[in-house]
Design a protein around this motif. Structure first.
Motif, PDB file in Angstrom:
ATOM      1  N   ALA A   8       0.821  -1.204   0.000  1.00 50.35           N
ATOM      2  CA  ALA A   8       0.000   0.000   0.000  1.00 50.35           C
ATOM      3  C   ALA A   8       0.859   1.259   0.000  1.00 50.35           C
ATOM      4  O   ALA A   8       0.486   2.281  -0.603  1.00 50.35           O
ATOM      5  CB  ALA A   8      -0.929  -0.002   1.204  1.00 50.35           C
ATOM      6  N   ASP A   9       2.025   1.210   0.671  1.00 47.85           N
ATOM      7  CA  ASP A   9       2.903   2.378   0.739  1.00 47.85           C
ATOM      8  C   ASP A   9       3.676   2.608  -0.555  1.00 47.85           C
ATOM      9  O   ASP A   9       3.913   3.760  -0.941  1.00 47.85           O
ATOM     10  CB  ASP A   9       3.902   2.214   1.897  1.00 47.85           C
ATOM     11  N   THR A  10       4.089   1.535  -1.201  1.00 46.34           N
ATOM     12  CA  THR A  10       4.957   1.657  -2.383  1.00 46.34           C
ATOM     13  C   THR A  10       4.203   1.626  -3.708  1.00 46.34           C
ATOM     14  O   THR A  10       4.763   2.001  -4.737  1.00 46.34           O
ATOM     15  CB  THR A  10       5.981   0.515  -2.397  1.00 46.34           C
ATOM     16  N   PHE A  11       2.970   1.164  -3.683  1.00 47.19           N
ATOM     17  CA  PHE A  11       2.194   0.961  -4.913  1.00 47.19           C
ATOM     18  C   PHE A  11       2.923   0.013  -5.873  1.00 47.19           C
ATOM     19  O   PHE A  11       2.818   0.144  -7.092  1.00 47.19           O
ATOM     20  CB  PHE A  11       1.900   2.297  -5.616  1.00 47.19           C
ATOM     21  N   ARG A  12       3.688  -0.928  -5.286  1.00 46.16           N
ATOM     22  CA  ARG A  12       4.404  -1.925  -6.087  1.00 46.16           C
ATOM     23  C   ARG A  12       4.029  -3.322  -5.594  1.00 46.16           C
ATOM     24  O   ARG A  12       4.845  -4.049  -5.024  1.00 46.16           O
ATOM     25  CB  ARG A  12       5.919  -1.722  -5.967  1.00 46.16           C
ATOM     26  N   PRO A  13       2.768  -3.723  -5.769  1.00 45.81           N
ATOM     27  CA  PRO A  13       2.325  -5.022  -5.235  1.00 45.81           C
ATOM     28  C   PRO A  13       3.033  -6.211  -5.874  1.00 45.81           C
ATOM     29  O   PRO A  13       3.236  -7.229  -5.209  1.00 45.81           O
ATOM     30  CB  PRO A  13       0.827  -5.038  -5.540  1.00 45.81           C
ATOM     31  N   PHE A  14       3.425  -6.078  -7.154  1.00 48.59           N
ATOM     32  CA  PHE A  14       4.053  -7.211  -7.821  1.00 48.59           C
ATOM     33  C   PHE A  14       5.368  -7.584  -7.136  1.00 48.59           C
ATOM     34  O   PHE A  14       5.612  -8.754  -6.830  1.00 48.59           O
ATOM     35  CB  PHE A  14       4.300  -6.892  -9.294  1.00 48.59           C
ATOM     36  N   GLU A  15       6.217  -6.596  -6.895  1.00 46.58           N
ATOM     37  CA  GLU A  15       7.493  -6.855  -6.239  1.00 46.58           C
ATOM     38  C   GLU A  15       7.287  -7.366  -4.806  1.00 46.58           C
ATOM     39  O   GLU A  15       7.966  -8.294  -4.356  1.00 46.58           O
ATOM     40  CB  GLU A  15       8.353  -5.594  -6.215  1.00 46.58           C
ATOM     41  N   VAL A  16       6.348  -6.754  -4.093  1.00 48.53           N
ATOM     42  CA  VAL A  16       6.107  -7.132  -2.698  1.00 48.53           C
ATOM     43  C   VAL A  16       5.646  -8.582  -2.596  1.00 48.53           C
ATOM     44  O   VAL A  16       6.190  -9.371  -1.814  1.00 48.53           O
ATOM     45  CB  VAL A  16       5.056  -6.205  -2.054  1.00 48.53           C
ATOM     46  N   TYR A  17       4.673  -8.934  -3.411  1.00 50.48           N
ATOM     47  CA  TYR A  17       4.125 -10.285  -3.299  1.00 50.48           C
ATOM     48  C   TYR A  17       5.025 -11.333  -3.949  1.00 50.48           C
ATOM     49  O   TYR A  17       4.924 -12.525  -3.620  1.00 50.48           O
ATOM     50  CB  TYR A  17       2.707 -10.317  -3.862  1.00 50.48           C
ATOM     51  N   ALA A  18       5.927 -10.896  -4.825  1.00 48.99           N
ATOM     52  CA  ALA A  18       6.945 -11.816  -5.335  1.00 48.99           C
ATOM     53  C   ALA A  18       7.883 -12.222  -4.196  1.00 48.99           C
ATOM     54  O   ALA A  18       8.247 -13.397  -4.048  1.00 48.99           O
ATOM     55  CB  ALA A  18       7.738 -11.172  -6.464  1.00 48.99           C
ATOM     56  N   VAL A  19       8.263 -11.238  -3.378  1.00 51.11           N
ATOM     57  CA  VAL A  19       9.093 -11.525  -2.203  1.00 51.11           C
ATOM     58  C   VAL A  19       8.333 -12.407  -1.223  1.00 51.11           C
ATOM     59  O   VAL A  19       8.897 -13.324  -0.608  1.00 51.11           O
ATOM     60  CB  VAL A  19       9.536 -10.211  -1.524  1.00 51.11           C
ATOM     61  N   LEU A  20       7.032 -12.134  -1.088  1.00 50.70           N
ATOM     62  CA  LEU A  20       6.204 -12.935  -0.177  1.00 50.70           C
ATOM     63  C   LEU A  20       6.142 -14.393  -0.633  1.00 50.70           C
ATOM     64  O   LEU A  20       6.221 -15.317   0.197  1.00 50.70           O
ATOM     65  CB  LEU A  20       4.795 -12.337  -0.112  1.00 50.70           C
ATOM     66  N   LEU A  21       6.015 -14.617  -1.930  1.00 47.78           N
ATOM     67  CA  LEU A  21       6.019 -15.976  -2.464  1.00 47.78           C
ATOM     68  C   LEU A  21       7.310 -16.703  -2.106  1.00 47.78           C
ATOM     69  O   LEU A  21       7.292 -17.857  -1.651  1.00 47.78           O
ATOM     70  CB  LEU A  21       5.869 -15.935  -3.993  1.00 47.78           C
ATOM     71  N   ILE A  22       8.429 -16.019  -2.293  1.00 48.58           N
ATOM     72  CA  ILE A  22       9.727 -16.618  -1.997  1.00 48.58           C
ATOM     73  C   ILE A  22       9.865 -16.904  -0.508  1.00 48.58           C
ATOM     74  O   ILE A  22      10.385 -17.954  -0.097  1.00 48.58           O
ATOM     75  CB  ILE A  22      10.867 -15.696  -2.476  1.00 48.58           C
ATOM     76  N   ALA A  23       9.381 -15.978   0.316  1.00 46.69           N
ATOM     77  CA  ALA A  23       9.495 -16.136   1.772  1.00 46.69           C
ATOM     78  C   ALA A  23       8.721 -17.354   2.261  1.00 46.69           C
ATOM     79  O   ALA A  23       9.254 -18.174   3.032  1.00 46.69           O
ATOM     80  CB  ALA A  23       8.989 -14.876   2.474  1.00 46.69           C
ATOM     81  N   TYR A  24       7.473 -17.519   1.807  1.00 46.36           N
ATOM     82  CA  TYR A  24       6.682 -18.670   2.252  1.00 46.36           C
ATOM     83  C   TYR A  24       7.220 -19.970   1.675  1.00 46.36           C
ATOM     84  O   TYR A  24       7.210 -21.012   2.350  1.00 46.36           O
ATOM     85  CB  TYR A  24       5.210 -18.486   1.890  1.00 46.36           C
ATOM     86  N   ALA A  25       7.700 -19.929   0.441  1.00 48.09           N
ATOM     87  CA  ALA A  25       8.300 -21.131  -0.143  1.00 48.09           C
ATOM     88  C   ALA A  25       9.525 -21.549   0.655  1.00 48.09           C
ATOM     89  O   ALA A  25       9.756 -22.748   0.896  1.00 48.09           O
ATOM     90  CB  ALA A  25       8.673 -20.873  -1.599  1.00 48.09           C
ATOM     91  N   SER A  26      10.312 -20.574   1.116  1.00 45.08           N
ATOM     92  CA  SER A  26      11.502 -20.867   1.914  1.00 45.08           C
ATOM     93  C   SER A  26      11.131 -21.449   3.276  1.00 45.08           C
ATOM     94  O   SER A  26      11.743 -22.414   3.743  1.00 45.08           O
ATOM     95  CB  SER A  26      12.339 -19.594   2.101  1.00 45.08           C
ATOM     96  N   LEU A  27      10.103 -20.864   3.898  1.00 46.52           N
ATOM     97  CA  LEU A  27       9.673 -21.355   5.214  1.00 46.52           C
ATOM     98  C   LEU A  27       9.180 -22.798   5.129  1.00 46.52           C
ATOM     99  O   LEU A  27       9.554 -23.645   5.949  1.00 46.52           O
ATOM    100  CB  LEU A  27       8.562 -20.457   5.770  1.00 46.52           C
ATOM    101  N   THR A  28       8.331 -23.081   4.149  1.00 50.85           N
ATOM    102  CA  THR A  28       7.792 -24.441   4.036  1.00 50.85           C
ATOM    103  C   THR A  28       8.879 -25.435   3.641  1.00 50.85           C
ATOM    104  O   THR A  28       8.849 -26.592   4.068  1.00 50.85           O
ATOM    105  CB  THR A  28       6.647 -24.483   3.009  1.00 50.85           C
ATOM    106  N   TYR A  29       9.848 -24.965   2.843  1.00 53.82           N
ATOM    107  CA  TYR A  29      10.959 -25.849   2.475  1.00 53.82           C
ATOM    108  C   TYR A  29      11.784 -26.204   3.706  1.00 53.82           C
ATOM    109  O   TYR A  29      12.189 -27.363   3.891  1.00 53.82           O
ATOM    110  CB  TYR A  29      11.847 -25.186   1.431  1.00 53.82           C
TER     111      TYR A  29
END
Length: 223
Positions: free
Chosen positions: A180-201
């Motif tokens: 919401a602050d950066t108006f860059r949801p694609f980059e933010v949620y790309a990082v989120l995808l990587i973070a959750y994939a790393s946690l579950t791995y």
């Protein structure tokens, strides 16, 4: 608009705090769901019909209600009873209760898979029922159940993202604020995808290593 992850650099500290909060909540919830699942599994294999029935009702109830409904019930409903738990505490307890319902099925299957002769031999040797349960039944059941429990734990980590709906700024909640602050949801949620994939791995890797170690110890004990 090109992909530019550099826009997230000023917010990495905030996202890292959210990630730490997620790890803390998940670690406590994994432990809570394991303890809850073991207790419920014991109750479901008890000789007391009333205890079995109560445990079965618990499992059926929390397996068939959406987690977000359970979470809202505890977070918004408990204050009506004069209880005001924090969002973090509510999230951990909700995850533990919901996860325990699924973990109990796995552990119960492990208990039922134990050869009756093992328990009978322990009873003949004079061990009390409580000792047999604590030192023989549960250790064997957990060894055989560790891999399927891994799936329950991974699902618990993924479900933890819903905690953002009760104002808890864990990983997903922090990501929403940054987006919401950066108006860059694609980059933010790309990082989120990587973070959750790393946690579950990491969880799956830990489960695999624990499974290997437990089976190695059991094989050495048989030699």
């Amino acid at each position: 608009m090109r992909f530019d992850p550099s826009v997230l650099v000023p917010h990495l500290g905030f996202l890292a705090k959210g990630a730490v909060l997620t790890v803390e909540a998940c670690a406590l919830a994994l432990l809570g769901s394991l303890i809850t699942g073991a207790l419920v599994a014991i109750a479901r294999t008890s000789a007391l019909a009333s205890l079995r029935r109560t445990a079965s009702i618990y499992v059926d109830l929390f397996r068939n209600i959406p987690f977000i409904v359970q979470l809202f019930f505890f977070y918004y409903g408990l204050p009506e009873l004069g209880l005001y738990p924090s969002a973090f505490f509510t999230g951990v307890i909700s995850l533990s209760i919901a996860g325990g319902a699924f973990a109990s099925d796995v552990i119960r299957s492990g208990i039922l898979a134990i050869e009756p002769g093992i328990v009978e031999a322990a009873e003949v040797s004079g061990l009390s029922r409580r000792t047999i349960l604590r030192r023989i039944v549960l250790p064997i059941a957990l060894r055989t159940s560790i891999r399927p429990l891994g799936s329950v734990f991974i699902n618990l980590v993924l479900t933890s993202s819903i905690l953002s709906t009760i104002t808890l700024n864990e990983l997903t909640g922090s990501a929403k604020i940054v987006a919401a602050d950066t108006f860059r949801p694609f980059e933010v949620y790309a990082v989120l995808l990587i973070a959750y994939a790393s946690l579950t791995y990491l969880v799956s890797l830990a489960i695999a290593r624990l499974h290997h170690r437990l089976n190695r110890d059991m094989a050495e004990a048989r030699l």
